[in-house]
Scaffold this motif. Structure first.
Motif, PDB file in Angstrom:
ATOM      1  N   LEU A 112       0.912  -1.056   0.029  1.00 52.93           N
ATOM      2  CA  LEU A 112      -0.223   0.272  -0.039  1.00 52.93           C
ATOM      3  C   LEU A 112       0.721   1.385  -0.119  1.00 52.93           C
ATOM      4  O   LEU A 112       0.506   2.238  -0.613  1.00 52.93           O
ATOM      5  CB  LEU A 112      -0.942   0.015   1.210  1.00 52.93           C
ATOM      6  CG  LEU A 112      -2.073  -1.192   1.179  1.00 52.93           C
ATOM      7  CD1 LEU A 112      -2.711  -1.088   2.470  1.00 52.93           C
ATOM      8  CD2 LEU A 112      -2.986  -0.854   0.078  1.00 52.93           C
ATOM      9  N   GLN A 147       2.007   1.460  -3.490  1.00 52.65           N
ATOM     10  CA  GLN A 147       1.125   2.237  -4.312  1.00 52.65           C
ATOM     11  C   GLN A 147       0.487   3.692  -4.133  1.00 52.65           C
ATOM     12  O   GLN A 147      -0.029   4.268  -5.063  1.00 52.65           O
ATOM     13  CB  GLN A 147      -0.063   1.082  -4.242  1.00 52.65           C
ATOM     14  CG  GLN A 147       0.232  -0.052  -4.832  1.00 52.65           C
ATOM     15  CD  GLN A 147       0.626  -0.282  -6.357  1.00 52.65           C
ATOM     16  OE1 GLN A 147      -0.067   0.478  -7.205  1.00 52.65           O
ATOM     17  NE2 GLN A 147       1.448  -0.870  -7.057  1.00 52.65           N
ATOM     18  N   ARG A 173      -2.027   4.130  -2.303  1.00 49.92           N
ATOM     19  CA  ARG A 173      -3.415   4.306  -2.243  1.00 49.92           C
ATOM     20  C   ARG A 173      -3.734   3.498  -1.071  1.00 49.92           C
ATOM     21  O   ARG A 173      -3.238   2.681  -0.613  1.00 49.92           O
ATOM     22  CB  ARG A 173      -3.732   3.543  -3.455  1.00 49.92           C
ATOM     23  CG  ARG A 173      -3.553   4.251  -4.705  1.00 49.92           C
ATOM     24  CD  ARG A 173      -3.393   3.458  -5.893  1.00 49.92           C
ATOM     25  NE  ARG A 173      -4.985   3.143  -6.454  1.00 49.92           N
ATOM     26  CZ  ARG A 173      -5.411   2.293  -7.390  1.00 49.92           C
ATOM     27  NH1 ARG A 173      -4.381   1.634  -8.013  1.00 49.92           N
ATOM     28  NH2 ARG A 173      -6.667   1.990  -7.427  1.00 49.92           N
ATOM     29  N   SER A 174      -5.169   3.668  -0.769  1.00 48.75           N
ATOM     30  CA  SER A 174      -5.782   3.063   0.531  1.00 48.75           C
ATOM     31  C   SER A 174      -6.315   1.736  -0.035  1.00 48.75           C
ATOM     32  O   SER A 174      -6.528   1.219  -1.366  1.00 48.75           O
ATOM     33  CB  SER A 174      -7.058   3.490   1.027  1.00 48.75           C
ATOM     34  OG  SER A 174      -8.146   3.758  -0.023  1.00 48.75           O
ATOM     35  N   GLU A 180      -9.159   0.362   0.394  1.00 47.58           N
ATOM     36  CA  GLU A 180     -10.281   0.548  -0.009  1.00 47.58           C
ATOM     37  C   GLU A 180     -10.458   0.920  -1.431  1.00 47.58           C
ATOM     38  O   GLU A 180     -11.078   0.352  -2.478  1.00 47.58           O
ATOM     39  CB  GLU A 180     -11.341   1.202   0.845  1.00 47.58           C
ATOM     40  CG  GLU A 180     -11.523   0.881   2.117  1.00 47.58           C
ATOM     41  CD  GLU A 180     -10.399   0.944   3.317  1.00 47.58           C
ATOM     42  OE1 GLU A 180      -9.469   1.748   2.776  1.00 47.58           O
ATOM     43  OE2 GLU A 180     -10.480   0.328   4.315  1.00 47.58           O
ATOM     44  N   ASP A 181      -9.713   1.815  -1.499  1.00 51.72           N
ATOM     45  CA  ASP A 181      -9.387   2.358  -3.222  1.00 51.72           C
ATOM     46  C   ASP A 181      -8.943   1.240  -4.060  1.00 51.72           C
ATOM     47  O   ASP A 181      -9.487   1.001  -5.252  1.00 51.72           O
ATOM     48  CB  ASP A 181      -8.743   3.515  -3.348  1.00 51.72           C
ATOM     49  CG  ASP A 181      -8.987   4.813  -2.877  1.00 51.72           C
ATOM     50  OD1 ASP A 181     -10.397   4.768  -2.492  1.00 51.72           O
ATOM     51  OD2 ASP A 181      -8.103   5.784  -2.433  1.00 51.72           O
ATOM     52  N   MET A 182      -8.017   0.547  -3.681  1.00 48.07           N
ATOM     53  CA  MET A 182      -7.433  -0.652  -4.454  1.00 48.07           C
ATOM     54  C   MET A 182      -8.554  -1.765  -4.803  1.00 48.07           C
ATOM     55  O   MET A 182      -8.930  -2.246  -5.893  1.00 48.07           O
ATOM     56  CB  MET A 182      -6.326  -1.178  -4.165  1.00 48.07           C
ATOM     57  CG  MET A 182      -5.061  -0.200  -3.933  1.00 48.07           C
ATOM     58  SD  MET A 182      -3.493  -0.856  -3.631  1.00 48.07           S
ATOM     59  CE  MET A 182      -3.248  -1.885  -5.052  1.00 48.07           C
ATOM     60  N   SER A 234     -11.848  -1.610  -4.644  1.00 45.77           N
ATOM     61  CA  SER A 234     -12.861  -0.926  -5.323  1.00 45.77           C
ATOM     62  C   SER A 234     -12.370  -0.761  -6.988  1.00 45.77           C
ATOM     63  O   SER A 234     -13.039  -1.136  -7.801  1.00 45.77           O
ATOM     64  CB  SER A 234     -13.209   0.568  -5.122  1.00 45.77           C
ATOM     65  OG  SER A 234     -14.292   1.082  -6.037  1.00 45.77           O
ATOM     66  N   ALA A 235     -11.017  -0.404  -7.425  1.00 49.13           N
ATOM     67  CA  ALA A 235     -10.697  -0.586  -8.741  1.00 49.13           C
ATOM     68  C   ALA A 235     -10.648  -1.804  -9.136  1.00 49.13           C
ATOM     69  O   ALA A 235     -10.744  -1.720 -10.484  1.00 49.13           O
ATOM     70  CB  ALA A 235      -9.229   0.356  -8.532  1.00 49.13           C
ATOM     71  N   GLU A 257      -9.001  -2.702 -13.195  1.00 44.73           N
ATOM     72  CA  GLU A 257      -7.629  -2.863 -13.035  1.00 44.73           C
ATOM     73  C   GLU A 257      -7.467  -4.394 -12.659  1.00 44.73           C
ATOM     74  O   GLU A 257      -8.381  -4.850 -12.068  1.00 44.73           O
ATOM     75  CB  GLU A 257      -7.208  -1.825 -11.638  1.00 44.73           C
ATOM     76  CG  GLU A 257      -7.208  -0.343 -12.010  1.00 44.73           C
ATOM     77  CD  GLU A 257      -6.563   0.459 -10.812  1.00 44.73           C
ATOM     78  OE1 GLU A 257      -5.805  -0.226 -10.116  1.00 44.73           O
ATOM     79  OE2 GLU A 257      -6.995   1.609 -10.882  1.00 44.73           O
TER      80      GLU A 257
END
Length: 64
Positions: free
Chosen positions: A13, A16, A18-19, A21-23, A25-26, A32
């Motif tokens: 993380l 990256q 990013r959080s 949760e963001d990953m 969701s993507a 992705e």
């Protein structure tokens, strides 16, 4: 013998930027691939492992 390429979820993380949760969701709702918990930042299928034997972050987290 431990896998020399494997990193922790926290390390992935941080790399990256990013959080979690963001990953998730993507991958789940976007287009992705999942990132493996690999020093090389390999991209894999959400339920897969990279050529270095590292699991996707979703697989390692028990989501898949």
């Amino acid at each position: 013998m431990p896998n020399p390429y494997r990193i922790t979820l926290s390390e992935m993380l941080k790399k990256q930027g990013r959080s979690f949760e963001d990953m998730v969701s993507a991958v789940m709702f976007g287009d992705e691939n999942a990132t493996a918990l690999c020093e090389e930042q390999c991209e894999v299928e959400p339920d897969g492992t990279c050529p270095h034997g590292c699991p996707s972050f979703m697989r390692a987290a028990g989501i898949i």
